[in-house]
Design an enzyme around this catalytic site. Structure first.
Site, mmCIF file in Angstrom:
data_model
loop_
_atom_site.group_PDB
_atom_site.id
_atom_site.type_symbol
_atom_site.label_atom_id
_atom_site.label_comp_id
_atom_site.label_asym_id
_atom_site.label_seq_id
_atom_site.Cartn_x
_atom_site.Cartn_y
_atom_site.Cartn_z
ATOM 1 C CG HIS A 188 -1.676 -1.259 1.406
ATOM 2 N ND1 HIS A 188 -1.131 -2.382 1.977
ATOM 3 C CD2 HIS A 188 -2.948 -1.571 1.072
ATOM 4 C CE1 HIS A 188 -2.028 -3.353 1.979
ATOM 5 N NE2 HIS A 188 -3.148 -2.890 1.441
ATOM 6 C CG HIS B 288 -6.518 1.126 0.984
ATOM 7 N ND1 HIS B 288 -6.225 1.413 2.295
ATOM 8 C CD2 HIS B 288 -6.283 -0.197 0.817
ATOM 9 C CE1 HIS B 288 -5.842 0.283 2.887
ATOM 10 N NE2 HIS B 288 -5.869 -0.685 2.018
ATOM 11 C CD GLU C 46 -15.017 -7.497 28.475
ATOM 12 O OE1 GLU C 46 -15.267 -6.792 27.469
ATOM 13 O OE2 GLU C 46 -15.805 -7.601 29.435
ATOM 14 C CG HIS D 59 -22.539 -14.962 32.139
ATOM 15 N ND1 HIS D 59 -23.426 -14.461 31.217
ATOM 16 C CD2 HIS D 59 -22.132 -13.903 32.886
ATOM 17 C CE1 HIS D 59 -23.565 -13.160 31.412
ATOM 18 N NE2 HIS D 59 -22.782 -12.793 32.411
HETATM 19 C C1 LIG Z 1 -9.420 -5.451 11.810
HETATM 20 C C2 LIG Z 1 -9.136 -5.239 10.365
HETATM 21 N N1 LIG Z 1 -10.141 -5.287 9.489
HETATM 22 C C3 LIG Z 1 -9.905 -5.147 8.175
HETATM 23 C C4 LIG Z 1 -8.642 -4.934 7.705
HETATM 24 C C5 LIG Z 1 -8.384 -4.818 6.226
HETATM 25 N N2 LIG Z 1 -8.052 -3.418 5.903
HETATM 26 C C6 LIG Z 1 -6.790 -2.997 5.813
HETATM 27 S S1 LIG Z 1 -6.677 -1.359 5.519
HETATM 28 C C7 LIG Z 1 -8.356 -1.176 5.500
HETATM 29 C C8 LIG Z 1 -9.000 0.156 5.281
HETATM 30 C C9 LIG Z 1 -8.290 1.153 6.008
HETATM 31 O O1 LIG Z 1 -8.760 2.439 5.790
HETATM 32 P P1 LIG Z 1 -7.894 3.594 6.412
HETATM 33 O O2 LIG Z 1 -7.536 3.241 7.789
HETATM 34 O O3 LIG Z 1 -8.634 4.839 6.188
HETATM 35 O O4 LIG Z 1 -6.566 3.536 5.583
HETATM 36 P P2 LIG Z 1 -6.274 4.279 4.200
HETATM 37 O O5 LIG Z 1 -7.134 3.633 3.164
HETATM 38 O O6 LIG Z 1 -6.610 5.698 4.402
HETATM 39 O O7 LIG Z 1 -4.839 4.004 3.969
HETATM 40 C C10 LIG Z 1 -8.971 -2.398 5.722
HETATM 41 C C11 LIG Z 1 -10.424 -2.599 5.759
HETATM 42 C C12 LIG Z 1 -7.607 -4.898 8.658
HETATM 43 N N3 LIG Z 1 -6.334 -4.713 8.319
HETATM 44 N N4 LIG Z 1 -7.891 -5.017 9.980
#
Ligand SMILES: Cc1ncc(C[n+]2csc(CCOP(=O)(O)OP(=O)(O)O)c2C)c(N)n1
Ligand SMILES: [Mg+2]
Length: 655
Positions: free
Chosen positions: A27, A257, A404, A466
Site C-alpha cells: 500500500h 488505498h 476486555e 456466561h
Molecule cells: C481489523 C481489520 N479489518 C480489516 C482490515 C483490512 N483493511 C486494511 S486497511 C483497510 C481500510 C483502512 O482504511 P484507512 O484506515 O482509512 O486507511 P487508508 O485507506 O486511508 O490508507 C482495511 C479494511 C484490517 N487490516 N484489519
C-alpha cells in the site's frame, strides 16, 4: 528544487512507490499521504536515536495503520537504522526480509509493536503510555517519553478504538498523541460511504484535547505537535491529508488505498516531485539531512545513559527493563505451595489464584494487575495494592472498566514497552471479546497473563451466556499461548510461577468459580505443572484405564478412579494443566504419561476438540457438546453427565 522538508518527505514517497512496485503488492496510498506528517514527527519531535532504536527512554512510535508499513520502513531506513538496509527495502514483503507486509514486533529493529489488525495499534499504544506513566512514577526522571500513533479512518471505525480512547481519556495519559490520517478514504471508497461521525468531537467527549491541521503544511503540523506536548490530557491531531499525495492524477483518488501505480504514473510522479534518482536510490543531499535527523537523539540518549549510570535505582531499572525477575521472586509462593500441600484446602481455583497473587505481587514490583470490572469475581486484586490512576500512576492495579479487548491490547502495549508484567482478569467466556489481542500477544511473543475465571458450566445460575464451552479448546488452538487450567491450590500456584517466568509466551489462566477438593495430596518436590501433564495417581490394580482431565474435572477423574478400583479395574489418572508445555516434553516422557492402557478416557467440562491428542480416536470423552444451561453448578454437572459415575461407565464400556 523543493524545500528540504519537502524533499525529505518525497524520499519516503519514492521509496514507498519503489518497494510496492517491486513487490507487486502493498500500500502506497497512506505512506504518500502521511509522508509530510511523519517527516515533521521524525525530524523535530520524536525522541529517537537510529543507532539505538531500542533505547529505554525513547519515544514510542506506533503505526496503527499497519498497511502503510512502507512509511515506517522508509523512516527506519532513511534515519539510519542499520538493519533496515536498502536491500531490505528492495525485498519488501519477501520471505526472510525484515520488511514484512505489516510491521512485526521483534522482526525489525525500530518496530515497536505488530500492527495490521486495525484499531489494535492504537489500543496497544495506550498500554505503552500507561507503562510509561507507571515507570515514571516508580523511577522518576529516568522515564520521560511520549507515545505517538498514526491511525487511519479504519482504526477509528474499529470498536476497540472506543475502548482505547475512553480509557486513555479517563486516565489522562497526556504523553499520548494520535495523529489521525484524516484522508476520508478507506478500501471501498470515500470514507463517508460508511462513516460520517465527527472524530474530533468524539475524542473530545472522551477527554482528549483535539486539533485539526492541514497534513501537508509543515509549519502547522509542527505547531500542532508542539501544542500536543503541552496538554494535560491525551491529544488527537486530525491531519487532513490527500491519499497518494504526489502521485499526479491519482492524488486523492477514492480508490487510492491499495492502488498499484503503473510505471508511467510513477515516472510522472517522480518528475512532479523533482525526484530524479533511479529506483531505490536516495541522493546524498536528501539522505544527509535524514541521517542527521536519525542522530538527533544521540546526545539526549547519551546524557540519559550517564544519568542512569549515576542513578541509585540503576540496577532495579535495568532488571525491570530486561524483564528479569527479582532474585527472591518465588520465595513466598514456594512457602505457600508447601502450606497448601500440607493443609489441602478445598477452594475455587480462582481463590487459589488470588492466594498465589498475594505472594507474587508484593515480591515482583513489575506486576501490574487489573480487571475488566470483575475484580471481586476474578480474585485479581491484592489487598493494599494502590490503584493506577491520575495522580497515582505508581499504583499497580488498573480498573480497566468493561473493556476486555482494550484491556488485553493495553497489556500487550505494556509488555512490549517493557519494565512491567501485566496481568488482568475477566470471565473466560468473554475471552472472545479479547481474543484478537490475545492472538496478537502470542504472535509478538510477550509476557502477559490473562486471568479467565468462571471457566465452565460450573458458573451455574448465570446460564449459557456466561458458561464457556468451546473457549479452552479455541484458546489452545492459538500458537505460542500457554493455556493453564489448574486443578487445585498446588497446581494454581505452580501455573502462576510458570506464567510469570514466561518471557516470550503469553498465558491464559482458566480458573473455576466453584470449589474443588485438593488433588495434589502428596508432596512432589518439583513443579509438576511445568511438565504440562503428569501422572497424578497410579493404578492400584494392574492398569487397564487411564483417565485424563484438567482443572475442576481432575477431582471427577480421581473419584472415577476410586469407583473403578473398587471393582478391581486398575485406573491411573493424568492431570493436564497445560497442553502446550506437555507438547514441549521429550517424546519418551510424553509416551510414558499417555501410557499403554487398554482404555483411555478424558473428562473436561468443555468440547472434545483437541482431546484426541491424549485419548486417540477410540478414546472416550466425557464433557460438553452443547451450550450449558441456567441452574446450580452441581445440578448442571449431573444434567450434562460430567460425573465420576459417567467417567467410570465410559471406561467400562470400552473395556
Ligand atoms: C481489523 C481489520 N479489518 C480489516 C482490515 C483490512 N483493511 C486494511 S486497511 C483497510 C481500510 C483502512 O482504511 P484507512 O484506515 O482509512 O486507511 P487508508 O485507506 O486511508 O490508507 C482495511 C479494511 C484490517 N487490516 N484489519
Ligand atoms: Mg483513510
Amino acid at each position: 528544487m523543493p524545500a528540504p522538508l519537502q524533499m525529505m518527505a518525497n524520499a519516503i514517497r519514492a521509496l514507498s512507490m519503489d518497494a510496492v512496485h517491486r513487490a507487486k503488492s502493498g500500500h502506497q496510498g497512506m505512506p504518500l499521504g502521511m509522508a509530510d506528517v511523519a517527516t515533521v514527527l521524525f525530524t523535530k519531535f520524536l525522541k529517537y536515536d537510529a543507532a539505538r532504536p531500542d533505547w529505554a527512554d525513547r519515544d514510542r512510535f506506533v503505526l496503527s495503520a499497519g498497511h502503510g508499513s512502507m512509511l515506517l520502513y522508509s523512516l527506519l531506513h532513511l534515519t539510519g537504522v542499520k538493519a533496515v538496509t536498502m536491500a531490505q527495502i528492495e525485498n519488501f514483503r519477501q520471505l526472510g526480509s525484515n520488511t514484512p507486509g505489516h510491521p512485526e514486533y521483534g522482526h525489525t529493529p525500530g518496530v515497536e509493536t505488530t500492527t495490521g489488525p486495525l484499531g489494535q495499534g492504537l489500543a496497544t499504544a495506550v498500554g505503552m503510555a500507561m507503562a510509561e506513566a507507571h515507570l515514571a512514577a516508580r523511577f522518576g526522571p529516568l522515564v520521560d517519553h511520549r507515545t505517538w500513533v498514526i491511525a487511519g479512518d479504519g482504526c477509528l471505525m474499529e470498536g476497540v478504538s472506543h475502548e482505547a480512547i475512553s480509557l486513555a481519556g479517563r486516565l489522562k495519559l497526556n504523553k499520548l498523541t494520535v495523529l489521525f490520517d484524516n484522508n476520508d478514504v478507506t478500501i471501498d471508497g470515500v470514507a463517508t460511504i460508511s462513516e460520517t461521525g465527527d472524530q474530533l468531537a468524539r475524542f473530545k467527549a472522551a477527554g482528549w484535547a483535539v486539533k485539526a491541521v492541514d497534513g501537508h503544511d509543515y509549519a502547522k503540523i509542527a505547531a500542532a505537535m508542539r501544542w500536543a506536548t503541552k496538554q494535560n490530557r491525551p491529544t488527537m491531531i486530525a491531519c487532513k491529508t490527500i491519499i497518494l499525495k504526489g502521485a499526479g492524477p491519482m492524488e486523492g483518488d477514492p480508490h487510492g488505498h491499495g492502488y498499484s501505480l503503473f510505471d508511467k504514473e510513477i515516472a510522472d510522479a517522480r518528475v512532479a516531485m523533482g525526484w530524479s534518482a533511479p529506483p531505490f536510490v536516495v541522493p546524498d543531499e536528501v539522505l544527509k539531512p535524514w541521517r542527521a535527523a536519525g542522530r538527533r537523539g544521540a546526545r539526549v540518549r547519551k546524557a540519559w545513559e550517564a544519568a542512569l549510570a549515576a542513578a541509585p535505582a540503576r540496577a532495579e531499572f535495568e532488571r525491570a527493563m530486561a524483564g528479569d525477575l527479582p532474585a527472591d521472586a518465588f520465595k513466598t509462593i514456594d512457602a505457600l505451595i508447601a502450606k497448601v500441600e500440607a493443609e489441602k484446602p478445598a477452594l475455587a481455583t480462582r481463590q487459589h489464584s488470588g492466594a498465589a497473587l498475594e505472594q507474587l505481587v508484593p515480591a515482583i514490583p513489575e506486576m501490574i494487575g487489573g480487571s475488566a470490572d470483575l475484580t471481586g469475581s476474578n480474585n485479581t486484586i491484592v489487598k493494599g495494592t494502590g490503584t493506577f490512576d491520575v495522580g497515582t500512576y505508581g499504583g499497580r492495579y488498573v480498573h480497566y472498566g468493561v473493556r476486555e479487548f482494550g484491556m488485553a491490547a493495553a497489556m500487550n502495549g505494556m509488555a512490549v514497552h517493557g519494565g512491567v508484567i501485566p496481568y488482568s482478569g475477566t470471565f473466560l467466556v468473554f475471552s472472545d471479546y479479547s481474543r484478537p489481542a490475545i492472538r496478537l500477544g502470542a504472535l509478538m511473543g510477550v509476557r502477559v497473563i490473562h486471568v479467565m475465571t468462571h471457566d465452565s458450566i460450573g458458573v451455574g445460575e448465570d446460564g449459557p451466556t456466561h458458561q464457556p464451552v468451546e473457549h479452552v479448546a479455541s484458546l489452545r488452538a492459538i500458537p505460542n499461548l500457554n493455556v493453564y487450567r489448574p486443578a487445585d491450590g498446588v497446581e494454581a500456584a505452580e501455573c502462576w510461577k510458570l506464567a510469570v517466568d514466561s518471557k516470550t509466551t503469553p498465558s491464559v489462566m482458566a480458573l473455576s468459580r466453584q470449589k474443588v477438593p485438593a488433588v495434589r495430596t502428596a508432596v512432589a518436590g518439583e513443579n509438576l505443572s511445568a511438565r504440562g501433564a503428569y501422572q497424578l495417581a497410579a493404578a492400584g490394580h494392574p492398569a487397564q484405564v487411564t483417565i485424563f482431565a484438567s482443572g475442576t474435572e481432575v477431582s471427577v477423574a480421581m473419584a472415577a478412579r476410586d469407583l473403578l478400583e473398587a471393582q478391581g479395574i486398575g485406573a491411573r489418572v493424568v492431570s493436564t494443566p497445560c497442553w502446550e508445555l506437555f507438547d514441549q516434553q521429550p517424546t519418551d516422557y510424553q509416551a510414558q504419561v499417555i501410557g499403554e492402557t487398554e482404555v483411555r478416557v478424558a473428562v473436561e467440562a468443555g468440547v472434545r476438540q483437541g482431546w484426541d491428542r491424549f485419548i486417540g480416536e477410540n478414546g472416550a470423552f466425557v464433557g460438553m457438546s452443547t451450550f450449558g444451561a441456567s441452574a446450580p453448578a452441581d445440578v448442571l454437572y449431573k444434567h450434562f453427565g460430567i460425573t465420576a459415575e459417567a467417567v467410570a461407565a465410559a471406561a467400562k464400556a470400552k473395556l
